[in-house]
Design a protein around this motif. Sequence first.
Motif, PDB file in Angstrom:
ATOM      1  N   ARG A  88       7.905  -9.780   4.011  1.00  0.00           N
ATOM      2  CA  ARG A  88       8.450  -8.574   3.408  1.00  0.00           C
ATOM      3  C   ARG A  88       9.755  -8.846   2.673  1.00  0.00           C
ATOM      4  N   PHE A  89      10.615  -9.714   3.252  1.00  0.00           N
ATOM      5  CA  PHE A  89      11.960  -9.813   2.700  1.00  0.00           C
ATOM      6  C   PHE A  89      12.301 -11.175   2.099  1.00  0.00           C
ATOM      7  N   PHE A  94       5.419 -15.289  -2.911  1.00  0.00           N
ATOM      8  CA  PHE A  94       4.482 -15.959  -2.017  1.00  0.00           C
ATOM      9  C   PHE A  94       3.961 -15.021  -0.928  1.00  0.00           C
ATOM     10  N   ALA A  95       4.535 -13.831  -0.856  1.00  0.00           N
ATOM     11  CA  ALA A  95       4.188 -12.916   0.230  1.00  0.00           C
ATOM     12  C   ALA A  95       2.684 -12.632   0.308  1.00  0.00           C
ATOM     13  N   ALA A 101      -3.169 -15.746   4.238  1.00  0.00           N
ATOM     14  CA  ALA A 101      -3.383 -16.797   5.229  1.00  0.00           C
ATOM     15  C   ALA A 101      -3.527 -16.191   6.618  1.00  0.00           C
ATOM     16  N   ALA A 102      -2.670 -15.201   6.909  1.00  0.00           N
ATOM     17  CA  ALA A 102      -2.729 -14.579   8.228  1.00  0.00           C
ATOM     18  C   ALA A 102      -4.035 -13.821   8.412  1.00  0.00           C
ATOM     19  N   MET A 103      -4.446 -13.108   7.373  1.00  0.00           N
ATOM     20  CA  MET A 103      -5.659 -12.295   7.491  1.00  0.00           C
ATOM     21  C   MET A 103      -6.916 -13.170   7.558  1.00  0.00           C
ATOM     22  N   LEU A 104      -6.833 -14.359   6.953  1.00  0.00           N
ATOM     23  CA  LEU A 104      -7.958 -15.288   7.032  1.00  0.00           C
ATOM     24  C   LEU A 104      -8.306 -15.587   8.478  1.00  0.00           C
ATOM     25  N   THR A 105      -7.254 -15.673   9.312  1.00  0.00           N
ATOM     26  CA  THR A 105      -7.506 -16.055  10.696  1.00  0.00           C
ATOM     27  C   THR A 105      -7.799 -14.835  11.571  1.00  0.00           C
ATOM     28  N   PRO A 161      -2.584 -12.651  14.233  1.00  0.00           N
ATOM     29  CA  PRO A 161      -2.957 -11.731  13.144  1.00  0.00           C
ATOM     30  C   PRO A 161      -3.077 -10.276  13.600  1.00  0.00           C
ATOM     31  N   PHE A 162      -3.500 -10.079  14.848  1.00  0.00           N
ATOM     32  CA  PHE A 162      -3.617  -8.709  15.344  1.00  0.00           C
ATOM     33  C   PHE A 162      -2.245  -8.072  15.518  1.00  0.00           C
ATOM     34  N   ALA A 163      -1.270  -8.896  15.863  1.00  0.00           N
ATOM     35  CA  ALA A 163       0.091  -8.373  15.998  1.00  0.00           C
ATOM     36  C   ALA A 163       0.723  -8.158  14.629  1.00  0.00           C
ATOM     37  N   ILE A 164       0.281  -8.953  13.651  1.00  0.00           N
ATOM     38  CA  ILE A 164       0.843  -8.829  12.304  1.00  0.00           C
ATOM     39  C   ILE A 164       0.481  -7.472  11.695  1.00  0.00           C
ATOM     40  N   LEU A 165      -0.736  -7.013  11.957  1.00  0.00           N
ATOM     41  CA  LEU A 165      -1.207  -5.766  11.329  1.00  0.00           C
ATOM     42  C   LEU A 165      -0.258  -4.590  11.541  1.00  0.00           C
ATOM     43  N   PRO A 166       0.016  -4.184  12.809  1.00  0.00           N
ATOM     44  CA  PRO A 166       0.905  -3.016  12.966  1.00  0.00           C
ATOM     45  C   PRO A 166       2.316  -3.281  12.463  1.00  0.00           C
ATOM     46  N   LEU A 167       2.789  -4.529  12.631  1.00  0.00           N
ATOM     47  CA  LEU A 167       4.145  -4.831  12.175  1.00  0.00           C
ATOM     48  C   LEU A 167       4.229  -4.758  10.660  1.00  0.00           C
ATOM     49  N   TYR A 168       3.195  -5.247  10.003  1.00  0.00           N
ATOM     50  CA  TYR A 168       3.200  -5.169   8.547  1.00  0.00           C
ATOM     51  C   TYR A 168       3.197  -3.706   8.107  1.00  0.00           C
ATOM     52  N   GLY A 169       2.405  -2.894   8.847  1.00  0.00           N
ATOM     53  CA  GLY A 169       2.342  -1.464   8.537  1.00  0.00           C
ATOM     54  C   GLY A 169       3.725  -0.839   8.490  1.00  0.00           C
ATOM     55  N   VAL A 170       4.529  -1.084   9.528  1.00  0.00           N
ATOM     56  CA  VAL A 170       5.845  -0.438   9.568  1.00  0.00           C
ATOM     57  C   VAL A 170       6.817  -1.084   8.583  1.00  0.00           C
ATOM     58  N   MET A 171       6.769  -2.407   8.458  1.00  0.00           N
ATOM     59  CA  MET A 171       7.765  -3.064   7.602  1.00  0.00           C
ATOM     60  C   MET A 171       7.471  -2.832   6.122  1.00  0.00           C
TER      61      MET A 171
END
Lengths: 280, 260, 383
Positions: A88-89, A94-95, A101-105, A161-171
């Motif tokens: 995000r920041f 490259f974001a 890459a994260a979603m691939l896994t 990747p499962f933890a990335i999803l909600p965190l990406y949502g908020v960030m």
Amino acid sequence: MTLRRGPLVLLSPAFGVFAVCFVLPAAYFFVVSFWQVRSYRLVKETTAENYLRVFTDYSGPLLDTLVLAFIVATTVTGFAFFYVYLCRFKAGRFAPLLLFAAMLTLFGGYLTKIYMWRTILGDSGILNASLITAGLIEEPISVFLFNPVAVVITLGHYLVPFAILPLYGVMHAIRDDPLEAARDLGASRWHVFRHIVLPQCRTGIVAAFTLTFLFTSGDFATARLVGGPDASLFGVFVQGQFTQRLNQPMGAAMAFTMLACCLVVVSAVALGVRRAVAYR
Amino acid sequence: MRRLDAIALVWWVAGTAAVFFMLAPLVALFVFSFSAGSVLTLPVTGWSVRWYRELAATPEFWIALKNSLVVCVAVGFASTTVGTMAAMAMARLPARRAGALISVFSLPVMLPPLVLALSMLTFFVGTGLGLGLPTVILGHLVYTLPFVVLIVYARMAAFDPAIIDSARDLGASPWRTFATVVLPVARPTIIGAALVAMALSLDDFVIALFTIGGGNTLPTFMWGMLRKGVNPGINVVGVVLVTLILVASLLALRVTRYRG
Amino acid sequence: MSLQASTDARSAVAPGPAPGAGRAEPLVRLSGVTRRFGAHVAVHPVDLAVHRHDFVAILGPSGCGKTSLLRMIGGFLEPSGGTIEIAGRDVTRLPPDRRPTNMVFQGYGLFPHMTVRQNVAYGLRIARVSAAERDRRVEEALALVHMESFADRLAPQLSGGQAQRVALARTLVMRPEVLLLDEPLAALDLKLRKTMQEELRGIHRSIGGTFVFVTHDQEEAMALANRILVMQDGRVVQEGGPTEIYGRPATRFVATFVGDANLFDGRRAGGRVDLDIGPAFADAGRDGPVTAVVRPQAITLETGPAAAAGAAGRGGDRIALDGRLVDIVPLGPSVKFLVAVGDREIAVTRTVTGPVEPLEIGSRVVLSWRPADQVVIAGGPAP
């Protein structure tokens, strides 16, 4: 007219699936947890004996599991937070690539990943081979596999990747203007992170932790394949009640006890996070 | 300036390491599936498609693959239909109530899969319904439903209500409005949701293991191999599984991105 | 079916009769139409008659119930009470697809997966108009809004103004009995808005249709409509022609919402009004609190010897006040002066016709106006 009746009609198949595949099984499972098995026969008497036995016979593994799940969930949430923050920041153009890459896994195959970590961490695995080639060790060492650390790495890799999803949502929802406004009003980078960014990530952090914590506490495959004797997770014992001991009521009682414990931990963590990240 | 560069470098290194950590095992999987030796180590001594051939000669693999595909297609279809209907209805409810419904539907996903699977096992056996592919499908249905509902609802909630009003205003009946306006606009999202459901179904191991009774899906077949020890053939099953799942999820990404 | 019913009066692209001509049976008649959302009353009982060829504006601030009223006419909102008749037929319970009305939505509601041409043809397809007739009418409608060259663009590729024209064409092609427009120009920038206002006037003139539109912009309402309904808190507070609404506002709210106005509280007793700010004048009517409404351009501002003489020196035919010039705001064609009188600030505008004589801020001035240029409304400020 159709406006009022419509939603119910459209929702009814979903409610049906939910009732038949979730509510009824869960309710039945709960009832079963109070029954008994004597000489391989189901006795339908309601007693709390199973629950008492969970505490007398399995409190050790239960506690170990909760501790391990806490470690996994904390590590994964932290890693995912770092990763999403990077996207995000820091990553700029490259974001999208990083996220991709994260979603691939994300759906990369649960068992496949366990298996790959087994081959990487094993005696003749890539890690040992590399270390030997590098001349750091002479004989393969087996400290990598069959211990709790292997479980943390393997499950962590699966869950990131499962933890990335909600965190990406908020960030993703955090807007730039307030951050710039804060800098403009004299806040340091750290202050902006701590008091503007972090409070807005609270729900994502709690969701990521909850997801990974619950998954880990119910896991049994990872523990059986890479965990070894020191990392016998509670899930292995629960599964054993069904596949080896054929004591479903006991297994059910164990599952519900575990869920109750998880609920306590998750609520406590949610409260803790709320306090820790709140703007003061 | 100097210090900023150093910080940027640290971020770069950390980011690369993170990506490496996440992707390396999958890359290794594909590389090792072509290894000639039966011990998976570095350096790889030779290349061959030997393990692919061996697996292709195993009838159980084809049965498991077929089962996986049957379940996946059935789940994709059923979950998308049921989930889309529910999402369309929820889009007409106040946001707060729709949110509450999504939370309720998400309960099966929030539970550890083991608990969900065991409760279904106990229920289906206890009530005499028996186990088999249909129960696997039911299990995957309740597991994938929240994802479909969430994805389609998000699209429908963002749907400009004036578009629907316009169609009605220009003489279209509610059904005609759905067929000519709502469905075409939401189609990429719905297809994307179906592919996500299929990917989840292909990937699931725990629910399938406990609700299938006899027989195998691809993941439970792999579980059987895994328990017998390290066998390079597992790599190939993994490659097949990951490829199927990746194709489904990449298509989902592509399709849902299409036209925003 | 609505199509056949509607082809009679406006099928030809020919100038219609003057607005409001032939006050026979109204085309749209609302009787006691009400809308409640739970305990909240969005629209109090409204009676309204719209005649053929009328261009009616429903004007009010946001949340006054104007959009609810329009949506009830279009069939998107069911009234909680009352009836709606269009062309002699009770349509109160009819869904929008069965009403002889068409609506231009605030967000335009263009179908994003269709081209401009497909968007405009949509309603005709539904109505099973033959392909040849359909093509002809779509071309005609696109020509009317000058969008022929964009016919094959996808809707999301259009700019705001273009989307607005397509939305208009999509409804005009249906030849509705009544065209409804929900804040049609609100999303456009000022210059484009002015252009579109002129075009809308032109279209209304050339096809002679019946238009009802909702706006919060009083200038737009004045520029377009031959009749204006001013709404406040779910009630129609005044109805009339633009000059009537501006010239004889019925309430303090209308006076300030439609154009700028200086309000002076006062009391009437025995045919004489005493303004709280000082002056008094003769005015017949019921005793009690009143408000004098004076438009800024009706006030004369004088300096120099006249100011030195003071308000008392003015002739008895004018109402006069002493003040001090606080600010001068150049507005281009006019200048606005802000004048402090006691603790009040009074706005005065003066049209700029030639070089403006220099005025010094802080100088003493005299303000005055003719009693004929003010409107006296019963009732004081809201408690």
